[in-house]
Design a protein around this motif. Structure first.
Motif, mmCIF file in Angstrom:
data_model
loop_
_atom_site.group_PDB
_atom_site.id
_atom_site.type_symbol
_atom_site.label_atom_id
_atom_site.label_comp_id
_atom_site.label_asym_id
_atom_site.label_seq_id
_atom_site.Cartn_x
_atom_site.Cartn_y
_atom_site.Cartn_z
ATOM 1 N N THR A 59 -8.162 6.205 -2.156
ATOM 2 C CA THR A 59 -6.992 5.003 -2.717
ATOM 3 C C THR A 59 -5.717 5.209 -1.875
ATOM 4 O O THR A 59 -5.193 6.169 -1.799
ATOM 5 N N PRO A 60 -5.610 3.965 -1.245
ATOM 6 C CA PRO A 60 -4.292 3.870 -0.282
ATOM 7 C C PRO A 60 -3.166 3.974 -1.284
ATOM 8 O O PRO A 60 -3.004 3.543 -2.184
ATOM 9 N N GLN A 61 -2.038 4.567 -0.673
ATOM 10 C CA GLN A 61 -0.825 4.469 -1.532
ATOM 11 C C GLN A 61 0.197 4.467 -0.442
ATOM 12 O O GLN A 61 0.342 4.683 0.711
ATOM 13 N N ARG A 62 1.328 3.457 -1.138
ATOM 14 C CA ARG A 62 2.310 2.919 -0.409
ATOM 15 C C ARG A 62 2.136 2.156 0.914
ATOM 16 O O ARG A 62 3.023 2.324 1.878
ATOM 17 N N GLY A 63 1.070 1.470 0.903
ATOM 18 C CA GLY A 63 0.676 0.970 2.349
ATOM 19 C C GLY A 63 1.122 -0.692 2.239
ATOM 20 O O GLY A 63 1.251 -1.051 0.990
ATOM 21 N N THR A 64 0.727 -1.333 3.270
ATOM 22 C CA THR A 64 0.775 -2.751 3.172
ATOM 23 C C THR A 64 -0.385 -3.336 3.955
ATOM 24 O O THR A 64 -1.024 -2.740 4.614
ATOM 25 N N GLY A 65 -0.702 -4.383 3.198
ATOM 26 C CA GLY A 65 -1.905 -5.235 3.745
ATOM 27 C C GLY A 65 -2.817 -5.361 2.552
ATOM 28 O O GLY A 65 -2.543 -5.388 1.175
ATOM 29 N N SER A 123 -2.048 -0.465 6.217
ATOM 30 C CA SER A 123 -1.085 -0.263 7.158
ATOM 31 C C SER A 123 0.012 0.648 6.730
ATOM 32 O O SER A 123 0.528 0.179 5.429
ATOM 33 N N GLY A 124 0.471 1.643 7.304
ATOM 34 C CA GLY A 124 1.419 2.803 6.891
ATOM 35 C C GLY A 124 1.265 3.389 5.752
ATOM 36 O O GLY A 124 2.190 3.777 4.949
ATOM 37 N N ALA A 125 -0.051 3.646 5.322
ATOM 38 C CA ALA A 125 -0.307 4.036 4.089
ATOM 39 C C ALA A 125 -0.621 6.027 4.153
ATOM 40 O O ALA A 125 -0.935 6.379 5.108
ATOM 41 N N ASP A 126 -0.530 6.439 2.821
ATOM 42 C CA ASP A 126 -1.002 7.733 2.680
ATOM 43 C C ASP A 126 -2.320 7.248 1.613
ATOM 44 O O ASP A 126 -2.580 6.440 1.322
ATOM 45 N N TYR A 127 -3.217 8.525 1.769
ATOM 46 C CA TYR A 127 -4.453 8.252 1.208
ATOM 47 C C TYR A 127 -4.865 9.369 -0.090
ATOM 48 O O TYR A 127 -4.664 10.592 0.501
#
Length: 305
Positions: free
Chosen positions: A144-150, A237-241
């Motif tokens: 699950t990506p967290q705080r990313g964009t796209g 883009s720019g995510a934590d996972y």
């Protein structure tokens, strides 16, 4: 290089954050064990990519651990299960073993079958990620990506396929006989059309089979064979996972369209494939095909309860 740092455990009431690292920080991988048993995650950096601060560790039920990765890092994570240390000090696992003989995998990958989470972090560009069952299945996993964009969609395999695994693919624990993993057809039979090798080594010549569809029907967003890219590769883009082992299974009513938990069509096409066998390879035939259909129905009933 970032140290491994625990965020929470079932036995510790406090949260610990040790955010000491050097270099460019691109992403944090947070691994949580929701399984009813201990897992031993393995970590493998791809060739040309520096290893993270650990390549293997113990993660008890309810524990969470985070690893920081530099920009441009690529590699994979998986769970090892049923691990132990023998009288000589050799560490080994029944599934996902990396063969190092130690808790750390030290540059070695998982022995199939194993559920894999694969990442390529962008260096100022998009991250690419997927959950793969190409090497088989040993435990449910979700990314699950967290705080990313796209697009940043969640992906994974929420179903526990070990119980429903076809007999020809099933791996059992020696003492109990319980199913603990599910091989890919490539691993089980070694046939080029299942391995996407030889004359089947392109996207045009290697397509899904009834065996890969068993995995795909249960886990629509996971890779089920080598050229399963269109429905199985995701970007952010720019995510934590967040990587969750044994994630909670949402009900059909509560699961959103953003994460289809199961393919409601549950249809196998190309059904003649297992019955069309060569004399030097294997003969599964109609019996295994019926088992695949029965296993899929079992999964469907389990998920809709």
């Amino acid at each position: 290089m970032a140290p491994l740092f625990p965020i929470s455990t079932s036995s510790q009431p406090f949260l610990f954050f040790f955010l000491f690292f050097s270099g460019v920080h691109s992403a944090t991988f947070t691994m949580t064990n929701n399984c009813a048993y201990t897992v031993w995650p393995g970590v493998l950096a791809n060739a040309g990519t520096a290893p993270l601060s650990t390549t293997g560790f113990e993660l008890k039920q309810g524990e969470t651990v985070a690893l920081a990765a530099p920009s441009g890092w690529s590699g994979r994570f998986w769970s090892r299960t049923l691990c132990s240390t023998d009288s000589t000090g050799k560490f080994s696992c029944v599934t996902g073993d990396c063969g190092s003989g130690r808790l750390e995998c030290s540059g070695a990958g998982a022995k199939p079958p194993a559920t894999l989470a694969e990442f390529t972090l962008g260096n100022g560009a998009l991250d690419f990620y997927d959950v793969s069952l190409v090497d088989g299945f040993n435990a449910p996993m979700m990314v699950t990506p967290q705080r990313g964009t796209g697009n940043c969609a969640a992906t994974g395999c929420l179903a526990d396929l070990n119980g429903a695994c076809p007999s020809a693919l099933r791996v059992t624990e020696a003492t109990s006989g319980e199913g603990v993993a599910c091989k890919s057809a490539c691993e089980a039979f070694g046939d080029p059309r299942y391995c996407c090798s030889g004359s089947y080594g392109t996207a045009d010549t290697c397509g899904p089979t009834p065996y890969s569809r068993f995995f795909k029907n249960a886990c629509p967003r996971a890779y089920s064979y080598a050229y399963d890219d269109p429905t199985s590769t995701f970007t952010c883009s720019g995510a934590d996972y967040l990587i969750t082992f044994c994630p909670s299974v949402p009900s059909q009513k509560s699961s959103s369209n953003q994460f289809p938990s199961i393919n409601n069509t549950m249809i196998f096409s190309g059904m003649s494939d297992p019955a069309t066998v060569s004399s030097d390879g294997f003969r599964q035939g109609t019996i295994d095909l019926l088992w695949l259909v029965a296993a899929t129905i079992f999964l469907m009933l389990t998920w809709t309860c």
